[in-house]
Write a protein that holds these residues in place. Sequence first.
Motif, PDB file in Angstrom:
ATOM      1  N   PRO A   6      12.031  17.105 -24.214  1.00 38.67           N
ATOM      2  CA  PRO A   6      11.017  17.028 -24.407  1.00 38.67           C
ATOM      3  C   PRO A   6      10.090  17.026 -23.292  1.00 38.67           C
ATOM      4  O   PRO A   6       8.886  17.454 -23.250  1.00 38.67           O
ATOM      5  N   CYS A   7      11.043  16.552 -21.969  1.00 38.01           N
ATOM      6  CA  CYS A   7       9.290  16.277 -21.040  1.00 38.01           C
ATOM      7  C   CYS A   7       9.192  17.162 -20.134  1.00 38.01           C
ATOM      8  O   CYS A   7       8.791  17.357 -19.120  1.00 38.01           O
ATOM      9  N   GLU A   8      10.397  18.876 -20.046  1.00 41.15           N
ATOM     10  CA  GLU A   8      10.250  19.665 -19.752  1.00 41.15           C
ATOM     11  C   GLU A   8      10.871  19.574 -17.933  1.00 41.15           C
ATOM     12  O   GLU A   8      10.202  20.280 -17.046  1.00 41.15           O
ATOM     13  N   TYR A   9      11.338  18.728 -18.015  1.00 39.72           N
ATOM     14  CA  TYR A   9      12.115  18.418 -16.387  1.00 39.72           C
ATOM     15  C   TYR A   9      13.600  18.644 -16.288  1.00 39.72           C
ATOM     16  O   TYR A   9      13.451  19.195 -15.509  1.00 39.72           O
ATOM     17  N   PHE A  10      14.115  19.619 -16.638  1.00 40.36           N
ATOM     18  CA  PHE A  10      15.220  19.918 -16.862  1.00 40.36           C
ATOM     19  C   PHE A  10      15.040  21.009 -18.583  1.00 40.36           C
ATOM     20  O   PHE A  10      15.187  20.892 -19.110  1.00 40.36           O
ATOM     21  N   LEU A  11      16.490  22.548 -17.368  1.00 39.64           N
ATOM     22  CA  LEU A  11      16.318  23.331 -18.340  1.00 39.64           C
ATOM     23  C   LEU A  11      18.315  23.075 -18.522  1.00 39.64           C
ATOM     24  O   LEU A  11      18.524  23.066 -17.380  1.00 39.64           O
ATOM     25  N   PHE A  12      18.108  23.113 -20.290  1.00 36.83           N
ATOM     26  CA  PHE A  12      19.668  23.261 -20.512  1.00 36.83           C
ATOM     27  C   PHE A  12      20.615  24.580 -20.395  1.00 36.83           C
ATOM     28  O   PHE A  12      19.949  24.909 -21.694  1.00 36.83           O
ATOM     29  N   CYS A  13      21.343  25.082 -19.999  1.00 40.62           N
ATOM     30  CA  CYS A  13      22.015  26.721 -20.316  1.00 40.62           C
ATOM     31  C   CYS A  13      23.340  26.161 -20.957  1.00 40.62           C
ATOM     32  O   CYS A  13      24.016  25.816 -19.823  1.00 40.62           O
ATOM     33  N   GLY A  14      23.843  27.156 -21.354  1.00 40.49           N
ATOM     34  CA  GLY A  14      25.077  27.339 -21.906  1.00 40.49           C
ATOM     35  C   GLY A  14      25.740  28.683 -21.934  1.00 40.49           C
ATOM     36  O   GLY A  14      24.615  29.836 -22.337  1.00 40.49           O
ATOM     37  N   GLY A  15      26.906  28.384 -20.979  1.00 42.25           N
ATOM     38  CA  GLY A  15      27.570  29.526 -20.882  1.00 42.25           C
ATOM     39  C   GLY A  15      28.399  30.672 -21.791  1.00 42.25           C
ATOM     40  O   GLY A  15      29.489  29.889 -22.035  1.00 42.25           O
ATOM     41  N   SER A  16      29.368  31.678 -21.413  1.00 48.72           N
ATOM     42  CA  SER A  16      29.833  32.283 -22.319  1.00 48.72           C
ATOM     43  C   SER A  16      31.391  31.371 -21.461  1.00 48.72           C
ATOM     44  O   SER A  16      32.148  31.697 -22.617  1.00 48.72           O
TER      45      SER A  16
END
Length: 429
Positions: free
Chosen positions: A225-235
Amino acid sequence: MSAPLEVVLSSDASSQLWNVSVFDAHSGSSLLSYRGGNSSARTLCVLNGQYLLSAQLAKNFINVWEIHRKEQLQQKIVCPGVVTCISASTDGIFLAAGVAEAVYLWEVSTGKLLSVVTRHYQDVTCVKFTDDGSHFVSGGKDSVVLVWSLSSVIQVELSHTPEPRHILSRHSLPITDLHCGMMGVQARVATASLDQTVKLWEVSSGELLLSVLFDVEIMAVTLDPCEYFLFCGGSDGNIFQVSLSTQGASADKSFPCDGADGKQMFKGHRKMVTCLSVSTDGTLLVSGSHDESVRLWDIQSKQCVRCFAHKGPVTNATITVAPANMFLPDSRPSVHLPRFSRHQLEGDGGQSGEVCVRLGLHAQEEEPAYLQKADRLNSLMNTVTDKWLFGDGENTKVRVVELEEEVQTLKKVNKDLYDFSSQLLTKPT
């Protein structure tokens, strides 16, 4: 029973036990389950806190449950084709769905199909509204992300094709997921693609802010919500955390997936990660995977604190604040969900079970829409203003003649002054 602050909504492709299940995010206990059919990926959403929607896997309809009645399917919204993604605006006024290469936009209160946008030339894979409902963003297998202004889409005439506000075309392979941040038109949008990159964009300008390259294909993306981090799910089953507050001047970044940056990875899933969601306080991360599990992670420690088992590949998993009437069996939706139109020219009335309140139904002609009234009033005001400033045709001609005579008089005065000055200057002393 008092509603928990946050719950986890999840679905899988098998539907052996239920279509959608509700878990307590903090205790891990199963609270509710909604039966009937199954749900395809990126199609699970809550509509105005009163209805739960999900598109049937590889079918042309959307399943609808009243949020408090979970025992049986309540309604189906039939669509023109297989639904690949759906999204509801935060205020519950509009519903968008991807069908083949088009995005269908409905007005929820009337069920009227307001617009069909067809600027993608391959199937739409994901669609999301901004938090203020002023825009929506669509991504497709054509590797293009389009930003649409809602007002321009619903006001366009049937004879004209709506145009996107921005065309984001820096990906090279199909778009797999996207996430809209907060702040409305000032929001940032994260997009994931099979080209192994995640890109961060600005909605207002369409500018590319950041591009992160991974060693694997990215199937899901979200922001805290604060846009400090990106979370990316990999294959490969790993989840990568990218800090947005420590970026340098460069807009391009590579994320090492070989263990060198292991402190920024969530490891636990054995197969492809399909969906991600962050709690409202930014402390918990929910992930779903093809390994038939939904995991709840503590973001600070990167540890898995809960694991919810499923009977098939997980298609949707999201953490959300529980609607107030989810656990009240006697509650009823305040707004009836009408039959949804499949075509833009389909009539409004005469449908069984549909209640549509309009003013002036006693009149012979249909009451003009609000936008038509606004356009008509604006035209009338402009006409009155033009007449006040410039006059009507006859008065304008008279005024032009008067001004021409005044110009001639001024020219004569100017010539007389010039002659008088010349005589003074040339007169011998």
